[in-house]
Design a protein around this motif. Structure first.
Motif, PDB file in Angstrom:
ATOM      1  N   LYS A  53     -14.673 -26.651 -15.386  1.00 26.07           N
ATOM      2  CA  LYS A  53     -15.656 -26.339 -14.340  1.00 26.07           C
ATOM      3  C   LYS A  53     -15.020 -26.447 -12.952  1.00 26.07           C
ATOM      4  O   LYS A  53     -15.192 -25.558 -12.112  1.00 26.07           O
ATOM      5  N   GLN A  54     -14.277 -27.517 -12.703  1.00 26.18           N
ATOM      6  CA  GLN A  54     -13.621 -27.717 -11.404  1.00 26.18           C
ATOM      7  C   GLN A  54     -12.608 -26.613 -11.109  1.00 26.18           C
ATOM      8  O   GLN A  54     -12.429 -26.223  -9.959  1.00 26.18           O
ATOM      9  N   ILE A  83     -14.683 -30.411 -20.166  1.00 29.68           N
ATOM     10  CA  ILE A  83     -15.575 -29.419 -19.561  1.00 29.68           C
ATOM     11  C   ILE A  83     -15.561 -29.559 -18.044  1.00 29.68           C
ATOM     12  O   ILE A  83     -15.533 -28.560 -17.318  1.00 29.68           O
ATOM     13  N   ASP A  84     -15.538 -30.790 -17.561  1.00 31.35           N
ATOM     14  CA  ASP A  84     -15.455 -31.018 -16.109  1.00 31.35           C
ATOM     15  C   ASP A  84     -14.203 -30.371 -15.527  1.00 31.35           C
ATOM     16  O   ASP A  84     -14.249 -29.763 -14.453  1.00 31.35           O
ATOM     17  N   MET A 138     -21.621 -33.759 -19.899  1.00 23.95           N
ATOM     18  CA  MET A 138     -20.322 -33.122 -19.790  1.00 23.95           C
ATOM     19  C   MET A 138     -19.218 -34.087 -20.200  1.00 23.95           C
ATOM     20  O   MET A 138     -19.320 -35.280 -20.027  1.00 23.95           O
ATOM     21  N   GLU A 187     -13.258 -18.982 -16.384  1.00 19.25           N
ATOM     22  CA  GLU A 187     -14.301 -18.526 -17.304  1.00 19.25           C
ATOM     23  C   GLU A 187     -14.158 -19.293 -18.615  1.00 19.25           C
ATOM     24  O   GLU A 187     -13.061 -19.385 -19.161  1.00 19.25           O
ATOM     25  N   TYR A 188     -15.261 -19.844 -19.081  1.00 20.99           N
ATOM     26  CA  TYR A 188     -15.252 -20.577 -20.344  1.00 20.99           C
ATOM     27  C   TYR A 188     -16.662 -20.601 -20.911  1.00 20.99           C
ATOM     28  O   TYR A 188     -17.639 -20.391 -20.198  1.00 20.99           O
ATOM     29  N   ARG A 215     -12.863 -23.605 -12.013  1.00 16.52           N
ATOM     30  CA  ARG A 215     -13.619 -22.356 -11.846  1.00 16.52           C
ATOM     31  C   ARG A 215     -13.058 -21.212 -12.694  1.00 16.52           C
ATOM     32  O   ARG A 215     -12.976 -20.070 -12.242  1.00 16.52           O
TER      33      ARG A 215
END
Length: 154
Positions: free
Chosen positions: A9-10, A5-6, A1, A14-15, A12
């Motif tokens: 992701k953190q 991207i982190d 990652m 949509e990707y 939350r």
């Protein structure tokens, strides 16, 4: 990652992450990304870093268009901006030029996204390295970077 991207992701959101084989001989990283992913280049955006003195800004513009420096300067409320030097960009963002993401930079910078992104359901920006793109909504990108939208591309 990658840090980009982190960050997604953190948050939350949509990707989607898209990876392709980067050709070092490509003369346009953004156009290469659109071609290799088979997507409309109008939805693929490049991340550019500009400065006014020691103050830096990020511009996110469609890959087939150019950044209008005067329009960006107006959008951020300064008199004039110029493209930042490669070494400075890499030190400040933590990314290699050609893979600079507006997300997850070492030092978050004021960001402006070209207004053309607002009409797209999702757009593609670098995910932090050449050959890696993240697809997300322009609104989520703006929220995660504290960005505004303005007409900054010509």
């Amino acid at each position: 990652m990658t840090p980009a991207i982190d960050k997604a992701k953190q948050a939350r959101i949509e990707y989607l992450v898209h990876e392709y084989e980067h050709d070092p001989a490509a003369d346009s990283y953004g156009r290469e990304a659109a071609d290799k992913m088979g997507v409309d280049p109008a939805r693929v955006f490049k991340t550019l870093v500009v400065g006014e003195g020691k103050t830096l800004f990020v511009a996110v513009v469609p890959v087939l268009r150019q950044l209008d420096l005067k329009c960006l300067a107006r959008a951020v409320g300064v008199k004039k901006v110029a493209m930042a030097e490669v070494g400075l960009v890499e030190r400040v963002t933590g990314y290699v030029v050609g893979g600079v993401s507006p997300l997850g930079q070492k030092k978050p910078l004021p960001t402006v996204i070209d207004a053309s992104a607002e009409t797209a359901g999702t757009i593609f920006v670098s995910a932090g390295r050449r050959g890696l793109e993240i697809e997300l909504s322009p609104r989520d990108l703006a929220a995660l970077t504290g960005a505004s939208f303005a007409d900054i591309a010509k």
